[in-house]
Design a protein around this motif. Structure first.
Motif, short mmCIF file in Angstrom:
data_model
loop_
_atom_site.label_atom_id
_atom_site.label_comp_id
_atom_site.label_asym_id
_atom_site.label_seq_id
_atom_site.Cartn_x
_atom_site.Cartn_y
_atom_site.Cartn_z
N PHE A 57 0.84 -1.19 0.00
CA PHE A 57 0.00 0.00 0.00
C PHE A 57 0.88 1.25 0.00
CE2 PHE A 57 -3.23 -2.82 2.20
CZ PHE A 57 -4.05 -2.91 1.09
N CYS A 58 0.34 2.31 -0.54
CA CYS A 58 1.09 3.57 -0.61
C CYS A 58 1.26 4.16 0.78
CB CYS A 58 0.36 4.56 -1.50
SG CYS A 58 0.30 4.08 -3.24
N ALA A 59 2.44 4.65 1.06
CA ALA A 59 2.75 5.29 2.34
C ALA A 59 2.95 6.78 2.12
CB ALA A 59 4.01 4.66 2.96
N PRO A 60 2.70 7.60 3.13
CA PRO A 60 2.91 9.05 2.97
C PRO A 60 4.40 9.37 2.87
CG PRO A 60 2.36 8.51 5.24
CD PRO A 60 2.18 7.25 4.46
N GLU A 61 4.69 10.55 2.41
CA GLU A 61 6.08 10.98 2.29
C GLU A 61 6.72 11.03 3.67
OE1 GLU A 61 6.45 14.63 0.20
OE2 GLU A 61 5.43 13.92 -1.61
N GLY A 62 7.94 10.49 3.74
CA GLY A 62 8.62 10.42 5.03
C GLY A 62 8.22 9.23 5.86
N GLY A 63 7.33 8.39 5.32
CA GLY A 63 6.91 7.19 6.04
C GLY A 63 5.71 7.45 6.94
N PRO A 64 4.93 6.41 7.25
CA PRO A 64 3.76 6.58 8.11
C PRO A 64 4.15 6.86 9.55
CG PRO A 64 4.11 4.26 7.63
CD PRO A 64 5.10 5.01 6.79
N LYS A 65 3.32 7.64 10.22
CA LYS A 65 3.53 7.94 11.63
C LYS A 65 2.36 7.38 12.44
CE LYS A 65 6.11 12.18 10.67
NZ LYS A 65 6.17 13.66 10.89
N SER A 66 2.69 6.80 13.57
CA SER A 66 1.66 6.21 14.43
C SER A 66 0.88 7.29 15.15
CB SER A 66 2.30 5.26 15.45
OG SER A 66 2.95 4.18 14.80
N VAL A 67 -0.41 7.08 15.25
CA VAL A 67 -1.30 7.97 15.99
C VAL A 67 -1.42 7.42 17.41
CG1 VAL A 67 -3.62 8.96 16.10
CG2 VAL A 67 -2.54 8.54 13.88
N SER A 68 -1.37 8.31 18.38
CA SER A 68 -1.41 7.88 19.78
C SER A 68 -2.66 7.06 20.05
CB SER A 68 -1.38 9.10 20.71
OG SER A 68 -2.48 9.95 20.46
N GLU A 69 -2.48 5.97 20.81
CA GLU A 69 -3.56 5.05 21.10
C GLU A 69 -3.64 4.80 22.60
OE1 GLU A 69 -3.27 1.52 18.41
OE2 GLU A 69 -1.51 2.58 17.70
N SER A 70 -4.80 4.36 23.05
CA SER A 70 -4.97 4.00 24.45
C SER A 70 -4.43 2.60 24.68
CB SER A 70 -6.44 4.06 24.84
OG SER A 70 -7.19 3.09 24.10
N LEU A 71 -4.26 2.25 25.95
CA LEU A 71 -3.77 0.93 26.30
C LEU A 71 -4.71 -0.16 25.80
CD1 LEU A 71 -1.74 -0.87 27.77
CD2 LEU A 71 -3.01 -0.47 29.88
N GLY A 72 -6.01 0.06 25.97
CA GLY A 72 -6.98 -0.92 25.50
C GLY A 72 -6.97 -1.08 24.00
#
Length: 642
Positions: A72-87
């Motif tokens: 799949f296509c990735a954004p420029e500079g690579g994908p960045k993780s979005v903050s997630e909860s522990l659950g």
């Protein structure tokens, strides 16, 4: 529930529809956009799901969106993780940024996400296998899951999260990979210049698009699907179109299209049926307590003050012995059972699970656990389980004192260890199988360390504190004295009153109070659907509590009437036997709704089902024991015995 999918041409006509129900999510602040503002589209993992033509799920493993094999296509500079909860992390969510550009109010057609991608034959084999298993892509726009428009059996329109990776093998054995996405974003005008996203629909299709002059040409590829050849390299161009559709749906009701009640009549029917069973059980228990026991206690107390010689013999004594065998074991009924420490620890942990479950359901019922806050339910459950470690230590200490235990130091240590370590060990072992399949559902090692840290820093000290306070409380006094020599227990004349048959016979009743909701919960966990029917679940939970208590009291009374004073463990596992039916139901549900393609998937499913059944055993067993404990103290406290 059978649903059918609507094409994108139809869903564009539905943009102005207004939902019939309202759903408000406290604490969810809307995001306002203006024309030409960028609306971020984030991607989540790929999950196995049901399809319109295949009613079974073939895997339990999810995969990261940017898994190398998918290309799949990735954004420029690579994908960045979005903050997630522990659950959210525990449930395998892996939310990341994407290259898709959405501009509020700006329609775009045939836009390339990136340049031409090459999928090797080996990767094509992996992708084809995922297509055969009906894997879905999961996107998020402004917290709303991108899905497809479906129509259920009642011809009601609903949005089902996720959309297909591709089309399974046709008659000629080819697999079609969906490479183009028509994205329909519904928006509501909040004010003159501000707009809010209220719905997201994606219609995937397979198009062999070619690049020309740095741009994609989708028109010439509408009827030319992309087939994945496993013997050579495959050229793929990922494209998408964006359509903005005004809608009358307000922000407060935008989740109504996703949170659709499946067959509400079934819920109400079985809820009333369970309520009827509860009424019958409570009536039976009331009869035992208010009629039979009252007469027995009055007759026994009269016997203590009457001179039998004046009555001309022992007919009264014989009558009491014949009718009321439970009073004959008053000198042994509070004799400590075998393994009193284990019983006390299980009851303490069961009280912890009970409070965690009750408060979680109450918060969800009040709307504080919003589906837009992914993983909020699991996070709250972990938080409450940690806090109620204090209750676990206190209850286990009090029960251990009631059972006349003496190994207090061992109790203090084992209470926060036995059940949590057992759950964590099974969870860690199953996570190894998930990790071995390179699944995004594998919990990271750092998250494991976080869980251990929460347990060691917060849970264990709270448990120690609760155990110490319970130890310092005055010891519970029994209503009657315990004889030094145990009374001989007569053999059971009835097969159904023996321990295992009676537990299996009675344990089905608490399970019957919740089995309908269990079906939808399993669908939510393994079919990647949203469960939100917490009103029904809360009522079923209450009926389960009453049923567990009522049936345990009845069994305890019959056991004591048979002159068997070993009621403590009997009460626990009789009510807890409903956990066996939870596990059995999960296996039946597996046989009917799943056709797993690998043995590791079967191990993971059976392992987690057994873990849930074990937790259910401890929870319902605790309810039964506490009900029986109250009942036994009540009836023997009414006797006048020197």
């Amino acid at each position: 529930m059978r649903v059918r999918q609507l094409p994108v041409s139809v869903l564009l006509l539905l943009g102005a529809s207004t939902p019939a129900l309202s759903f408000y999510l406290p604490g969810v602040a809307p995001t306002n956009y203006k024309f030409d503002d960028k609306v971020p589209l984030t991607v989540n993992h790929l999950t196995p799901a049901l399809s319109e033509y295949d009613p079974q799920v073939h895997s339990v493993f999810s995969y990261d969106y940017y898994h190398d094999a998918f290309h799949f296509c990735a954004p420029e500079g690579g994908p960045k993780s979005v903050s997630e909860s522990l659950g959210s992390i525990l449930f395998g969510d892996r939310i990341q940024t994407s290259p898709f550009e959405l501009i509020m109010g700006k329609n775009e057609t045939c836009k390339s996400a990136c340049g031409e991608q090459t999928i090797s034959g080996e990767d094509a084999k992996f992708v084809n296998a995922r297509i055969d298993m009906n894997y879905n892509l999961n996107w998020l726009i402004d917290g709303l899951p991108a899905g497809q428009v479906m129509v259920d059996e009642q011809n009601e329109i609903l949005y089902q999260p996720g959309f297909a990776l591709g089309n399974p093998a046709s008659a000629n054995g080819t697999h079609e990979l969906n490479t183009h996405y028509d994205i329909v974003v519904e928006y509501h005008q909040a004010s003159t210049e501000t707009f809010r996203v209220v719905g997201v629909i994606v219609e995937p299709s397979s198009r062999a698009t070619k690049m020309s002059g740095g741009k994609a040409n989708c028109e010439d590829s509408v009827d030319k699907p992309v087939t994945m050849d496993e013997s050579k390299d495959n050229k793929v161009v990922w494209t998408y179109s964006v359509y903005w559709q005004p809608s009358k749906t307000s922000f407060a009701t935008r989740w109504d299209k996703y949170l659709h009640v499946e067959n509400p009549r079934i819920h109400w029917f079985f809820l009333f049926l369970s309520a009827f069973v509860v009424v019958v059980l409570v009536a039976m228990v009331s009869t035992v307590l208010m009629r039979t026991l009252r007469k027995d206690i009055a007759r026994y107390n009269r016997l203590d003050s009457v001179n039998l010689d004046d009555l001309g013999g022992t007919s009264l004594t014989d009558d009491v012995q014949e009718d009321s065998g439970w009073k004959l074991v008053h000198g042994d009924v509070f004799r400590p059972p075998r393994s009193p420490m284990l019983l006390a620890i299980l009851v303490g942990n069961g009280a912890q699970l009970f409070l965690m479950s009750g408060f979680t359901l109450a918060f969800a019922l009040l709307g504080f656990l919003s589906p837009s806050n992914r993983g909020s339910i699991a996070t709250v459950m972990i938080l409450l389980f940690t806090i109620f470690s204090f209750v676990s230590g206190y209850i286990s200490s009090r029960v251990y004192g009631f059972l006349q235990g003496t190994l207090w130091k061992q109790l203090f240590v084992m209470t926060p260890l036995l059940l949590p370590v057992g759950i964590f060990s099974v969870f860690f072992l199953l996570n190894l199988f998930v990790w071995a399949r390179a699944s995004s559902g594998a919990v990271p090692f750092t998250t494991m360390l976080v869980l251990v840290g929460i347990w060691f820093i917060i849970s264990v000290p709270l448990s120690f504190l609760g155990s110490w306070l319970g130890f310092k409380q005055p010891a519970s006094t029994h209503p009657v004295r315990t004889n030094q020599i145990p009374r001989q227990i007569p053999p059971s004349a009835s097969t159904y009153m023996r321990p295992i048959p009676s537990a299996l016979l009675v344990g089905v009743l608490p399970f019957a109070a919740i089995w309908v909701e269990l079906y939808f919960i399993l669908n939510s966990i393994w079919f990647s659907r949203i469960y939100y029917m917490f009103g029904f679940l809360f009522l079923c939970f209450g009926l389960m509590i009453i049923t567990s208590a009522a049936v345990t009291v009845l069994v305890t009374y019959f056991v004591l009437c048979a002159e068997d004073y070993r009621w403590q463990w009997r009460a626990f596992y009789t009510s807890g036997a409903s956990g066996f039916y939870v596990f059995l139901y999960a296996l039946i549900w597996w046989a009917r709704g799943m056709s797993l393609a690998s043995w590791t998937a079967g191990v993971v499913f059976v392992g987690y089902s057994a873990l849930v059944a074990g937790v259910w055993f401890v929870l319902t067993g605790t309810i039964g024991y506490i009900a029986a404990w109250w009942f036994v103290r009540k009836i023997y406290g009414s006797l006048k015995i020197d």
